[in-house]
Write an enzyme that holds these catalytic residues in place. Structure first.
Site, short mmCIF file in Angstrom:
data_model
loop_
_atom_site.label_atom_id
_atom_site.label_comp_id
_atom_site.label_asym_id
_atom_site.label_seq_id
_atom_site.Cartn_x
_atom_site.Cartn_y
_atom_site.Cartn_z
N MET A 33 33.00 -9.51 -35.33
CA MET A 33 31.84 -9.60 -34.44
C MET A 33 30.85 -8.45 -34.71
O MET A 33 31.26 -7.31 -34.88
CB MET A 33 32.37 -9.49 -33.01
CG MET A 33 31.35 -9.45 -31.92
SD MET A 33 32.15 -9.30 -30.30
CE MET A 33 32.33 -7.52 -30.16
N SER A 107 39.16 -8.60 -37.36
CA SER A 107 38.98 -8.82 -35.94
C SER A 107 38.95 -10.32 -35.63
O SER A 107 39.86 -11.02 -36.06
CB SER A 107 37.72 -8.09 -35.49
OG SER A 107 37.75 -7.90 -34.09
N GLN A 108 37.90 -10.83 -34.95
CA GLN A 108 37.94 -12.25 -34.59
C GLN A 108 38.00 -13.16 -35.82
O GLN A 108 38.50 -14.28 -35.75
CB GLN A 108 36.75 -12.63 -33.69
CG GLN A 108 35.39 -12.51 -34.36
CD GLN A 108 34.22 -12.74 -33.40
OE1 GLN A 108 34.38 -12.71 -32.18
NE2 GLN A 108 33.04 -12.97 -33.93
N ASP A 227 43.82 1.10 -30.61
CA ASP A 227 42.68 0.17 -30.56
C ASP A 227 42.05 0.13 -29.17
O ASP A 227 42.72 -0.21 -28.19
CB ASP A 227 43.17 -1.23 -30.95
CG ASP A 227 42.03 -2.14 -31.33
OD1 ASP A 227 41.00 -2.12 -30.64
OD2 ASP A 227 42.16 -2.87 -32.33
N HIS A 283 40.18 0.47 -33.61
CA HIS A 283 39.92 -0.86 -34.16
C HIS A 283 39.33 -0.81 -35.58
O HIS A 283 38.29 -0.19 -35.79
CB HIS A 283 38.95 -1.57 -33.22
CG HIS A 283 38.89 -3.06 -33.44
ND1 HIS A 283 39.99 -3.88 -33.32
CD2 HIS A 283 37.86 -3.86 -33.76
CE1 HIS A 283 39.64 -5.13 -33.56
NE2 HIS A 283 38.35 -5.15 -33.83
#
Ligand SMILES: *[C@@H]1O[C@H](CO)[C@@H](O)[C@H](O)[C@H]1NC(C)=O
Ligand SMILES: *[C@@H]1O[C@H](CO)[C@@H](O)[C@H](O)[C@H]1NC(C)=O
Ligand SMILES: *[C@@H]1O[C@H](CO)[C@@H](O)[C@H](O)[C@H]1NC(C)=O
Length: 301
Positions: A33, A107-108, A227, A283
């Site tokens: 993102m 991530s996503q 994270d 993260h």
């Protein structure tokens, strides 16, 4: 004497064939993102690191939509199921991927690539590596980027998500709502979540999802121990809050999804195909050395 010569020739021939008969398995990358396929400091850099480590490898960093601006916007807005479909088509169209590929999702991008593996088995994905992916969704919106313009947007999104994730137009239009997982109301989540509940086989059991996921040779999940983005962080290893509350967290192996094996993960685990890696840090924070040695050398080369 002559057989020595023949042997020597045979050895030369086979070692030659070994050298040019093996082209490295290509790699597909899906960014996270707020990122894009091609920023030189993010995915561009990852691509470069891999290309330097594995000479001759073909790396396809996915652009969602027709250009970089759309690519970044599509990380926030749009329908993930349609984005997955677009990616399946891009992969199917790419002649260099036809014999199979490894995939890295950031991530996503991690759970989105898992959806690609489950829905689009051809050409085959071999190893799937997810970095800080949210495989069971999230319950809480990540801390926002520091630029004022973006944090206003993040704040707005958080409010929307708290109140309205499962409303039709938000569920269909806002990417993060599509992996919003409210453990306090699992029934509502199963009914309304058009993406994460679907790919986790919690809405209806789609047996092809299980069959296809099991075709992976390795499924590597990287968790970031400090994270601050992903709530709960256990989602990066496919764990989640125990249903009905938001304090106690169950690791994957204690979830119903695992022991009833809705996705074949138990079977994969027993076959040694699941790899749970962790890194100290926030993260997506990792060193080049860790990335090259623990990921590229082990799962891409
Ligand atoms: C690759 O193999 C072919 C025959 O199998 C040979 O003619 C050619 O020279 C080889 N190329 C290289 C770069 O080794
Ligand atoms: C895939 O290829 C077809 C035929 O060339 C083209 O029409 C389509 O737009 C391509 N799809 C994507 C997502 O690039
Ligand atoms: C299962 O998923 C595949 C791929 O997305 C889809 O084509 C199929 O219709 C689904 N089947 C069911 C029973 O939902």
């Amino acid at each position: 004497m002559w057989w020595l010569v023949i042997n020597a020739i045979l050895i030369m021939v086979t070692s030659c064939a070994g050298q040019n008969g093996t082209t490295p398995t290509p790699l597909v990358i899906w960014h996270g993102m707020g990122d894009t396929c091609c920023f030189p400091f993010s995915m561009g850099r990852i691509k470069q690191l891999v290309e330097d480590r594995i000479p001759g490898i073909y790396v396809h960093s996915l652009m969602i939509g027709p250009n970089i601006i759309a690519d970044e916007e599509n990380g926030f807005f749009g329908n993930v199921n349609e984005q997955v479909e677009e990616v399946c088509e891009k992969i199917a169209n790419d002649t260099q991927l036809q014999n199979g590929y490894h995939a890295m999702g950031f991530s996503q991008g991690g759970q989105f690539l898992r959806a690609v593996a489950q829905r689009c088995p051809s050409p085959p994905m071999k190893n799937l590596i997810t970095f800080g992916g949210q495989h069971q969704g999230v319950f809480g919106f990540p801390r926002c980027p520091s630029e004022p313009q973006q944090s206003r947007m993040c704040e707005y999104i958080r409010k929307l998500l708290d109140h309205a994730s499962y409303h039709y137009w938000i569920q269909n239009g806002l990417v993060q709502a599509q992996y919003w997982h409210d453990p306090l109301d699992e029934a509502l989540y199963r009914e309304k979540s058009i993406f994460i509940a679907d790919i986790n086989n919690e809405r209806t059991l789609n047996t092809s999802y299980r069959v296809n996921l099991k075709k992976l040779e390795n499924f590597v999940m990287v968790k970031f121990l400090q994270d601050g983005m992903v709530i709960p962080v256990d989602s990066e290893w496919f764990g989640f809050y125990s249903p009905g509350q938001d304090v106690e967290v169950l690791p994957l192996q204690e979830t119903k999804l695992y022991f009833e094996d809705w996705l074949g993960l138990k079977e994969m685990d027993e076959a040694g195909k699941l790899h749970f890696l962790s890194v100290e840090g926030d993260h997506l924070q990792f060193s080049d050395q860790w990335f090259l040695e623990e990921i590229v050398d082990r799962f891409v080369a």
